[in-house]
Enzyme design. Structure first.
Site, mmCIF file in Angstrom:
data_model
loop_
_atom_site.group_PDB
_atom_site.id
_atom_site.type_symbol
_atom_site.label_atom_id
_atom_site.label_comp_id
_atom_site.label_asym_id
_atom_site.label_seq_id
_atom_site.Cartn_x
_atom_site.Cartn_y
_atom_site.Cartn_z
ATOM 1 N N GLU A 1 0.817 -1.207 0.000
ATOM 2 C CA GLU A 1 0.000 0.000 0.000
ATOM 3 C C GLU A 1 0.863 1.275 0.000
ATOM 4 O O GLU A 1 0.530 2.237 -0.665
ATOM 5 C CB GLU A 1 -0.934 -0.020 1.219
ATOM 6 C CG GLU A 1 -1.940 1.107 1.259
ATOM 7 C CD GLU A 1 -3.037 0.991 0.199
ATOM 8 O OE1 GLU A 1 -3.098 -0.058 -0.475
ATOM 9 O OE2 GLU A 1 -3.805 1.954 0.040
ATOM 10 N N ASP A 2 1.954 1.255 0.752
ATOM 11 C CA ASP A 2 2.682 2.506 0.976
ATOM 12 C C ASP A 2 4.004 2.636 0.234
ATOM 13 O O ASP A 2 4.661 3.667 0.325
ATOM 14 C CB ASP A 2 2.967 2.678 2.479
ATOM 15 C CG ASP A 2 1.689 2.861 3.274
ATOM 16 O OD1 ASP A 2 0.653 3.176 2.645
ATOM 17 O OD2 ASP A 2 1.717 2.683 4.503
ATOM 18 N N ASP B 1 -1.252 -4.311 14.359
ATOM 19 C CA ASP B 1 -1.012 -3.045 13.664
ATOM 20 C C ASP B 1 -1.772 -1.926 14.385
ATOM 21 O O ASP B 1 -1.227 -0.878 14.722
ATOM 22 C CB ASP B 1 -1.506 -3.208 12.214
ATOM 23 C CG ASP B 1 -1.377 -1.949 11.385
ATOM 24 O OD1 ASP B 1 -0.429 -1.177 11.621
ATOM 25 O OD2 ASP B 1 -2.236 -1.737 10.498
HETATM 26 MN MN MN Z 1 0.553 -0.399 9.652
#
Ligand code: MN
Length: 728
Positions: A76-77, A139
């Protein structure tokens, strides 16, 4: 920041056979991928996935889960892709990281409170591997622990979401320790004053009770070791958030809470648990009604323990939980406890394959529904079960839409908005054009293509799975039927004007609407089309001075007001239409006919069904054919027989007569029918059995009385075994 060797050491401590190389590769890969990215705290971003992995080593999870935690934000990042991860770390880890990426997309969606339940289910549904949820919870826990660096607005939003979604989810997975920490961190963020107040009170209480707690702890330990029981006795207190909840729920003050402190006794075996209870109950009187044995009857989330309350030293009520260490592990870590390498034993890779043991445990808890001890428990698990029946999809703008499994883009379209559904002509699923009838999958992004002027085909009604879509399609179909009526009405009215030497126009009719007591031109036309209004009256309303020739066949002698089935229409006069059908309750210009296959006879209760193209069709009320119009009340007309004008005519009816297979039987039946004055139109003979023949007779009778007399006569014959009227 945790070093590479530290991570490996943590894992090796509980899993000596851990794949060191795999862990090292993940460490290096994620570190490079996140590069110079920073967290809100100013720390390197990479410290976050490492901490998440560390939390999971505390739960002693398998290599794949730890590696997935280290990689969880890469797709995602960063520039990483699923393909790359599959290639380097294998498909299993790729799938886990992909699941986490999907869940991360959820964070972008606005989460109003009413969506919270949807989200919890969504999490469960998307994460078909329970390990994805474990990483997600870790998380969230790390993000909550470092929340102070985030701007206040965002902080509150995240805390609320944690309280609404993630803490209950942890609870549902039996992970009490995780739940407690998430709740308390959220509580401190959302209600700092309340949290501070409770901290202060707890402090005071600890100071004043500290000695007592130590004394009880010691007395308990001594009493148990005297009997040769090795036990670990621990004082425990309720968490600030659970104290707050209880105060709120019961509207009581802090001082009124009696169960803030309690004791937990942990022993090696189940047998020891019962011995502890024996010792405790002999020494101190127990409080009636407070003994609960969740060892012999575990809660359905697998919680096992014995609870009791005794009147202990200093006449103090003391709450006790007695359990084995293993039970304690399950109570704290729930689903994660089942995924562990228990007692540091060898790695059993089977155990954490796709159908992991933890997942089986989840299934089993669901199956154990009927053992639920409270309705809430039952509901919780029912909800859990529900996620198997649902799919969760997104609109292109990120709105989350929950649908039953099997739902199609049409259902999705109607869930977004009725107009979107009504005008849907196509769909894109995850960017690709897809049929409107494809089955949606969890996490699909669905875009509906619409076109103005489009109406839903009635056939959709049987293809969709949501009630909302079905009702909307039905309504749209009904509107289309109404349009047909107004089209028919327009033809009739136009002709009526022509007959009077005038030209019809919408504008002129509009001016006359008050005289007709209707809201719109469409209303008038549809009423004429449905036979609720006479076209001559429309002409008369527009041209009040005009002299109209009333239709000659129109009977005036029995004029009565009558209400149509839809309840809105007054003033319906009787009609003897050109075909001479003696039905009252109709008005207008529509042709009237009887339903085929054994229609109605005078005396039957009847209804008229408006049928575009045919006019009004008369059915006897018992006709099975009527069920097809059940959902279209606007087509039903309340009609009656005009008995006077019916006299002398004959009406068709169908009879099923079973006769014995004997010579002369048929003749016998024919004679009876003839003698009563009825006509036989046709006969169909079918073999029912060796002894019996079925005659399907189309005959004509005067009315119901006539028919009933005939049926009675037929039944009286020795050759006749059965007589039934048949309605098509
Ligand atoms: Mn995370």
């Amino acid at each position: 920041m945790m070093r590479q060797y530290e991570l490996v050491d943590r894992v090796r401590k509980y899993n000596p056979q851990a794949d060191e190389d795999l862990l090292n590769r993940a460490y290096v890969y994620a570190m490079k991928a996140h590069g110079a990215q920073k967290r809100a705290s100013g720390d390197p971003y990479f410290s976050h996935p490492l901490e998440v992995a560390a939390i999971l080593t505390g739960l002693r999870l398998d290599d794949a889960t730890i590696v997935a935690a280290v990689l969880h934000d890469t797709i995602e990042d960063t520039a990483s892709t699923r393909e790359e991860i599959d290639q380097i770390f294998g498909e299993e880890i790729g799938r886990l990281v992909d699941g986490l990426t999907k869940l991360k997309r959820l964070d972008l969606v606005s989460k109003q409170a009413e969506q919270a339940e949807n989200f919890r289910r969504m999490l469960l549904a998307v994460a078909d591997d329970i390990r994805v949820l474990l990483v997600k919870l870790a998380d969230r826990l790390h993000n909550m622990r470092t929340l102070q660096y985030v701007p206040p607005d965002k902080r509150r939003r995240i805390a609320q979401e944690t309280l609404d979604i993630y803490a209950p989810l942890a609870g549902r997975m039996g992970m009490q320790a995780m739940r407690d920490e998430l709740e308390n961190l959220s509580f401190r963020t959302l209600m700092p004053e309340a949290a501070a107040m409770i901290d202060e009170r707890l402090d005071v209480l600890r100071r004043s009770n500290g000695e007592l707690i130590k004394r009880i702890e010691k007395e308990l330990s001594d009493a148990l070791s005297d009997r040769g029981i090795t036990a670990e006795v621990k004082g425990r207190e309720k968490t600030p958030y659970s104290i707050w909840r209880k105060m709120e729920r019961k509207s009581i003050g802090f001082e009124q809470l009696s169960d803030i402190f309690g004791f937990r006794v942990m022993v090696p075996t189940i047998e020891d648990c019962y011995r502890v209870i024996g010792v405790v109950h002999t020494r101190w009187p127990n409080v009636p009604g407070r003994f609960k044995d969740y060892i012999s009857t575990p809660k359905q989330n697998d919680y096992r323990s014995i609870h009791t309350t005794v009147v202990g030293p200093g006449s103090q009520r003391v709450e006790l939980q007695v359990r084995t260490r293993e039970m304690n592990e399950v109570a704290d870590n729930g689903i994660a406890a089942h995924a562990l390498y228990k007692d540091g034993h060898t790695v059993d890779t089977e155990r954490l394959s796709s159908e992991s043991r933890a997942y089986l445990w989840l299934r089993r808890t669901i199956d154990a529904l009927n053992q639920g001890d409270t309705p809430e428990d039952f509901l919780e698990h029912t909800k859990l079960e529900l996620f198997h029946d649902q799919v969760f999809c997104f609109s292109p703008k990120g709105r989350l839409i929950a649908l039953p499994r099997g739902a199609t883009p049409i259902d999705f379209a109607y869930a977004v908005h009725t107009d979107v559904g009504n005008h849907a002509v196509g769909a894109r699923i995850n960017g690709h054009i897809a049929p409107l009838l494809s089955e949606l999958q969890n996490g699909d992004e669905v875009q509906i293509v619409t076109a103005e002027g489009q109406t839903p085909p009635p056939a959709w009604e049987s293809l969709v799975v949501t009630g909302k879509a079905r009702a909307a399609i039905r309504r749209a179909t009904r509107d289309a039927v109404r349009e047909q009526y107004s089209g028919l009405g327009r033809q009739i009215v136009t002709r009526a004007f022509e007959r009077s030497g005038k030209t019809y126009s919408d504008d002129r009719l509009k001016a006359a609407l008050p005289r007709l007591a209707r809201q719109s031109v469409e209303d008038v036309l549809a009423a004429v089309g449905r036979g609720e209004m006479y076209s001559g009256d429309v002409v008369k309303a527009v041209y009040p001075d005009i002299a109209l020739d009333r239709p000659a066949a129109r009977s005036t002698k029995s004029a009565k007001t009558k209400k149509a089935a839809n309840g809105a229409t007054p003033a319906a006069a009787s009609v003897e239409s050109a075909t001479g059908i003696p039905i009252r309750g109709l008005r207008g210009d529509l042709p009237v006919s009887f339903a085929p296959n054994g229609g109605a006879v005078p005396g039957d209760r009847i209804v008229g069904i408006l049928t575009p193209g045919e006019g009004v069709v008369i059915y006897p009320i018992q006709s099975p054919a009527l069920t097809q119009f059940d959902d279209q009340p606007e087509r039903w007309l309340d009609v009656r027989w005009d008995v006077e004008s019916a006299s002398g005519s004959l009406f068709p009816v169908r009879l099923l007569v079973s006769v014995l297979n004997e010579p002369g039987a048929l003749g016998n039946v024919a004679t009876v029918i003839g003698e009563t004055g009825a006509n036989i139109d046709s006969v169909d003979i079918a073999k029912h059995s060796d002894d019996v023949r079925d005659l399907m007779l189309d005959i004509e009778v005067h009315d119901l009385k006539h028919l009933n007399a005939l049926i009675a006569q037929l039944k009286a014959q020795t050759v006749v075994s059965r007589v039934e009227r048949v309605n098509g």
